[in-house]
Design a protein around this motif. Structure first.
Motif, PDB file in Angstrom:
ATOM      1  N   ILE A   1     -22.269  49.735 -24.362  1.00 29.96           N
ATOM      2  CA  ILE A   1     -21.785  49.641 -25.744  1.00 29.96           C
ATOM      3  C   ILE A   1     -20.343  49.161 -25.730  1.00 29.96           C
ATOM      4  O   ILE A   1     -19.503  49.688 -25.003  1.00 29.96           O
ATOM      5  CB  ILE A   1     -21.899  50.988 -26.483  1.00 29.96           C
ATOM      6  N   LYS A   2     -20.052  48.152 -26.524  1.00 29.40           N
ATOM      7  CA  LYS A   2     -18.716  47.587 -26.606  1.00 29.40           C
ATOM      8  C   LYS A   2     -17.961  48.236 -27.761  1.00 29.40           C
ATOM      9  O   LYS A   2     -18.488  48.415 -28.848  1.00 29.40           O
ATOM     10  CB  LYS A   2     -18.773  46.075 -26.852  1.00 29.40           C
ATOM     11  N   VAL A   3     -16.704  48.574 -27.513  1.00 32.50           N
ATOM     12  CA  VAL A   3     -15.837  49.137 -28.542  1.00 32.50           C
ATOM     13  C   VAL A   3     -14.683  48.163 -28.734  1.00 32.50           C
ATOM     14  O   VAL A   3     -13.837  48.021 -27.861  1.00 32.50           O
ATOM     15  CB  VAL A   3     -15.291  50.526 -28.128  1.00 32.50           C
ATOM     16  N   PRO A   4     -14.645  47.476 -29.868  1.00 30.86           N
ATOM     17  CA  PRO A   4     -13.543  46.528 -30.094  1.00 30.86           C
ATOM     18  C   PRO A   4     -12.226  47.284 -30.299  1.00 30.86           C
ATOM     19  O   PRO A   4     -12.150  48.216 -31.082  1.00 30.86           O
ATOM     20  CB  PRO A   4     -13.961  45.778 -31.360  1.00 30.86           C
ATOM     21  N   THR A   5     -11.220  46.885 -29.540  1.00 31.92           N
ATOM     22  CA  THR A   5      -9.923  47.532 -29.642  1.00 31.92           C
ATOM     23  C   THR A   5      -8.916  46.695 -30.411  1.00 31.92           C
ATOM     24  O   THR A   5      -7.861  47.181 -30.763  1.00 31.92           O
ATOM     25  CB  THR A   5      -9.340  47.797 -28.241  1.00 31.92           C
ATOM     26  N   GLY A   6      -9.256  45.429 -30.627  1.00 28.76           N
ATOM     27  CA  GLY A   6      -8.300  44.540 -31.288  1.00 28.76           C
ATOM     28  C   GLY A   6      -7.302  43.960 -30.300  1.00 28.76           C
ATOM     29  O   GLY A   6      -6.431  43.197 -30.664  1.00 28.76           O
ATOM     30  N   ASN A   7      -7.418  44.344 -29.043  1.00 29.09           N
ATOM     31  CA  ASN A   7      -6.524  43.860 -28.007  1.00 29.09           C
ATOM     32  C   ASN A   7      -7.370  43.266 -26.879  1.00 29.09           C
ATOM     33  O   ASN A   7      -8.055  43.997 -26.180  1.00 29.09           O
ATOM     34  CB  ASN A   7      -5.669  45.013 -27.470  1.00 29.09           C
ATOM     35  N   PRO A   8      -7.315  41.950 -26.684  1.00 29.86           N
ATOM     36  CA  PRO A   8      -8.166  41.323 -25.678  1.00 29.86           C
ATOM     37  C   PRO A   8      -7.890  41.826 -24.260  1.00 29.86           C
ATOM     38  O   PRO A   8      -8.758  41.785 -23.405  1.00 29.86           O
ATOM     39  CB  PRO A   8      -7.863  39.832 -25.800  1.00 29.86           C
TER      40      PRO A   8
ATOM     41  N   CYS B   1     -16.930  40.442 -24.749  1.00 30.92           N
ATOM     42  CA  CYS B   1     -17.226  39.029 -24.603  1.00 30.92           C
ATOM     43  C   CYS B   1     -16.269  38.247 -25.477  1.00 30.92           C
ATOM     44  O   CYS B   1     -16.243  38.431 -26.684  1.00 30.92           O
ATOM     45  CB  CYS B   1     -18.668  38.769 -25.040  1.00 30.92           C
ATOM     46  N   SER B   2     -15.463  37.392 -24.878  1.00 33.34           N
ATOM     47  CA  SER B   2     -14.514  36.627 -25.666  1.00 33.34           C
ATOM     48  C   SER B   2     -15.052  35.269 -26.041  1.00 33.34           C
ATOM     49  O   SER B   2     -14.417  34.562 -26.807  1.00 33.34           O
ATOM     50  CB  SER B   2     -13.207  36.467 -24.892  1.00 33.34           C
ATOM     51  N   GLY B   3     -16.201  34.920 -25.541  1.00 35.04           N
ATOM     52  CA  GLY B   3     -16.740  33.593 -25.794  1.00 35.04           C
ATOM     53  C   GLY B   3     -17.808  33.553 -26.848  1.00 35.04           C
ATOM     54  O   GLY B   3     -18.477  32.547 -27.024  1.00 35.04           O
ATOM     55  N   GLY B   4     -18.018  34.652 -27.558  1.00 32.40           N
ATOM     56  CA  GLY B   4     -19.046  34.680 -28.585  1.00 32.40           C
ATOM     57  C   GLY B   4     -20.443  34.574 -28.006  1.00 32.40           C
ATOM     58  O   GLY B   4     -21.366  34.137 -28.656  1.00 32.40           O
ATOM     59  N   CYS B   5     -20.592  34.948 -26.756  1.00 31.55           N
ATOM     60  CA  CYS B   5     -21.869  34.922 -26.042  1.00 31.55           C
ATOM     61  C   CYS B   5     -22.453  33.510 -25.957  1.00 31.55           C
ATOM     62  O   CYS B   5     -23.637  33.349 -25.732  1.00 31.55           O
ATOM     63  CB  CYS B   5     -22.881  35.894 -26.655  1.00 31.55           C
ATOM     64  N   GLY B   6     -21.637  32.528 -26.127  1.00 28.47           N
ATOM     65  CA  GLY B   6     -22.081  31.145 -25.988  1.00 28.47           C
ATOM     66  C   GLY B   6     -21.854  30.625 -24.591  1.00 28.47           C
ATOM     67  O   GLY B   6     -22.022  29.453 -24.300  1.00 28.47           O
ATOM     68  N   SER B   7     -21.472  31.513 -23.708  1.00 27.61           N
ATOM     69  CA  SER B   7     -21.144  31.079 -22.355  1.00 27.61           C
ATOM     70  C   SER B   7     -22.313  31.239 -21.396  1.00 27.61           C
ATOM     71  O   SER B   7     -22.138  31.216 -20.188  1.00 27.61           O
ATOM     72  CB  SER B   7     -19.926  31.866 -21.841  1.00 27.61           C
TER      73      SER B   7
END
Length: 146
Positions: free
Chosen positions: A119-126, A133-139
């Motif tokens: 489970i991913k928890v967005p922190t607002g800090n990359p 996933c920073s690529g929008g799962c298009g990678s």
């Protein structure tokens, strides 16, 4: 019936966690500095002026560097932002806000990981979102989020 008891137990635990967060030092400091910020007339004036300058900047941004006022408005916005950042009440509020945000993110991560490590928890800090996933799962799955 067993499912209802389980759901009730989860709701009770959630309520307890919410109460602990609300009574935390971070939440108390946030409420204090929010009240101070709202009652600080100088800070409120700075915020209103910054919002006006931001609107001006957005208008100028439509044309970019070709707008005749681009340089002046850009400089004014940066100066105004610096004034906001160095105002004591505003900076104290921002610090308290970040501390509360950090606490809430930590709670969210603990809860998410107790359910499943995927489970991913967005922190607002990359930089903190090491599992995100920073690529929008298009990678093609190379990001490791799949």
């Amino acid at each position: 019936m067993r499912e209802t008891v389980s759901q009730l137990s989860i709701l009770e635990e959630t309520s307890g966690l919410a109460s602990m967060v609300a009574q935390s030092e971070a939440a108390s400091a946030y409420r204090y500095w929010k009240n101070e910020l709202e009652s600080d007339s100088e800070a409120q004036s700075l915020i209103k002026r910054f919002q006006y300058m931001k609107e001006q900047f957005e208008e100028v941004q439509r044309f970019g560097k070709y707008h005749p006022d681009y340089a002046a408005v850009n400089k004014s916005v940066r100066e105004m932002k610096r004034d906001l950042d160095f105002h004591s009440t505003i900076s104290a509020f921002k610090k308290a806000e970040k501390e509360l945000d950090k606490l809430l993110i930590e709670c969210s991560q603990i809860i998410a990981e107790s359910v499943s490590p995927s489970i991913k928890v967005p922190t607002g800090n990359p930089f903190l979102d090491s599992k995100s996933c920073s690529g929008g799962c298009g990678s093609g799955g190379s990001c490791g989020c799949g």
